[in-house]
Design a protein around this motif. Structure first.
Motif, short mmCIF file in Angstrom:
data_model
loop_
_atom_site.label_atom_id
_atom_site.label_comp_id
_atom_site.label_asym_id
_atom_site.label_seq_id
_atom_site.Cartn_x
_atom_site.Cartn_y
_atom_site.Cartn_z
N ALA A 76 103.03 86.55 90.30
CA ALA A 76 102.57 85.84 90.73
C ALA A 76 101.22 85.14 89.70
O ALA A 76 100.89 84.54 89.63
N VAL A 77 100.00 86.22 89.53
CA VAL A 77 98.85 85.97 88.65
C VAL A 77 99.14 85.21 87.44
O VAL A 77 99.11 84.41 86.98
N PRO A 78 100.17 86.42 86.40
CA PRO A 78 100.51 84.92 85.23
C PRO A 78 101.54 84.02 85.38
O PRO A 78 100.38 82.82 84.94
N VAL A 79 101.81 83.80 86.27
CA VAL A 79 102.87 82.47 86.89
C VAL A 79 101.24 81.34 87.09
O VAL A 79 101.13 80.40 86.37
N ILE A 80 100.35 82.17 87.95
CA ILE A 80 99.24 81.12 88.45
C ILE A 80 98.63 80.34 87.09
O ILE A 80 98.06 79.49 87.24
N VAL A 81 98.15 81.41 86.57
CA VAL A 81 97.37 81.38 85.71
C VAL A 81 97.58 80.09 84.68
O VAL A 81 96.76 79.33 83.83
N ARG A 82 98.95 80.62 84.16
CA ARG A 82 100.00 79.66 82.78
C ARG A 82 100.10 78.24 83.52
O ARG A 82 99.83 76.98 82.43
N SER A 83 100.50 78.46 85.08
CA SER A 83 100.10 76.98 85.70
C SER A 83 99.08 76.34 85.34
O SER A 83 98.96 75.18 85.29
N LEU A 84 98.12 76.13 85.83
CA LEU A 84 96.35 76.20 85.80
C LEU A 84 96.24 75.96 84.32
O LEU A 84 95.85 74.76 84.35
N ARG A 85 96.42 76.11 83.96
CA ARG A 85 96.33 76.02 81.94
C ARG A 85 97.11 74.96 81.64
O ARG A 85 96.30 74.03 81.07
N THR A 86 98.79 74.67 81.71
CA THR A 86 99.64 73.71 81.76
C THR A 86 98.87 72.66 82.43
O THR A 86 99.22 71.05 82.08
N ALA A 87 98.24 72.37 83.65
CA ALA A 87 97.98 71.54 84.36
C ALA A 87 96.92 70.75 83.85
O ALA A 87 96.37 69.68 83.84
N ASP A 88 96.00 71.64 83.53
CA ASP A 88 94.29 71.51 82.55
C ASP A 88 95.12 70.49 81.15
O ASP A 88 94.54 69.53 80.98
#
Length: 196
Positions: free
Chosen positions: A171-183
């Motif tokens: 979950a942690v890497p998925v959330i981090v990568r998702s937030l970077r993509t959203a940015d």
């Protein structure tokens, strides 16, 4: 569950997206109010018959419907336990019919054509910014397979390292990568003037 359009020349492929969307809405509404499992089985059979009618690959259509089978494997016994097997069968057939119809719709309709249809309909409502709603829909549709790709990449990376599959470690890497993509999406939108 968002499928990609399969090119073709069948009647369903040639039908206008707005007409298909209206038929889908009406059909799913009718299926939702049906109670008799026999009629629901007929509706499911007719929905399945649309796959060869549209000349869609059977394997791809089955892949679109398969994820809901996991849900039904849990929901049907629970529904039967608290109700009856007849009600559980009706619920399962209702869901399978709706998902099959949605899969046929997405496989015979290009996303661009659907978005154009929705925007054209929304332009008739004066207080709605049809262009922005279309942009939101396009981003939403784009983000579903993008998020699935992020999860797949994280799982592949963990497998390659021989790491375990704890929920937090995934979950942690998925959330981090998702937030970077959203940015990145946000910066792209600001660069195009969508910053309000």
């Amino acid at each position: 569950m968002i499928g990609f359009a399969v090119p073709g020349t069948s009647v369903l492929h040639r039908m206008r997206p707005g007409v298909k969307l209206a038929l889908l809405a009406v059909t799913v509404t009718v299926v939702a109010v049906l109670r008799d499992p026999v009629w629901l089985a007929v509706a499911f059979a007719l929905a399945c018959a649309l796959v060869p009618l549209a000349r869609l690959p059977l394997r791809e259509a089955a892949r679109q419907v398969a994820p809901v089978l996991w849900l039904l494997a849990v929901a049907v016994p629970v529904h039967a336990f608290f109700g009856t097997w007849t009600d559980a069968a009706a619920m399962a057939l209702r869901i399978l019919t709706a998902v099959t119809l949605a899969a046929v719709f997405t496989m015979t309709t290009r996303v661009e054509a659907l978005l154009d249809t929705v925007q054209a309909a929304l332009r008739r409502v004066p207080w709605i910014d049809a262009e922005r709603v279309g942009l939101v829909l396009a981003l939403t549709i784009r983000c579903v397979p993008l998020l699935a790709a992020i999860v797949r990449d994280v799982l592949d990376a963990r497998r390659a390292r021989g790491a375990g599959g704890s929920l937090r470690a995934i979950a942690v890497p998925v959330i981090v990568r998702s937030l970077r993509t959203a940015d990145a999406f946000g910066e792209a939108l600001v660069a195009r003037g969508y910053d309000d």
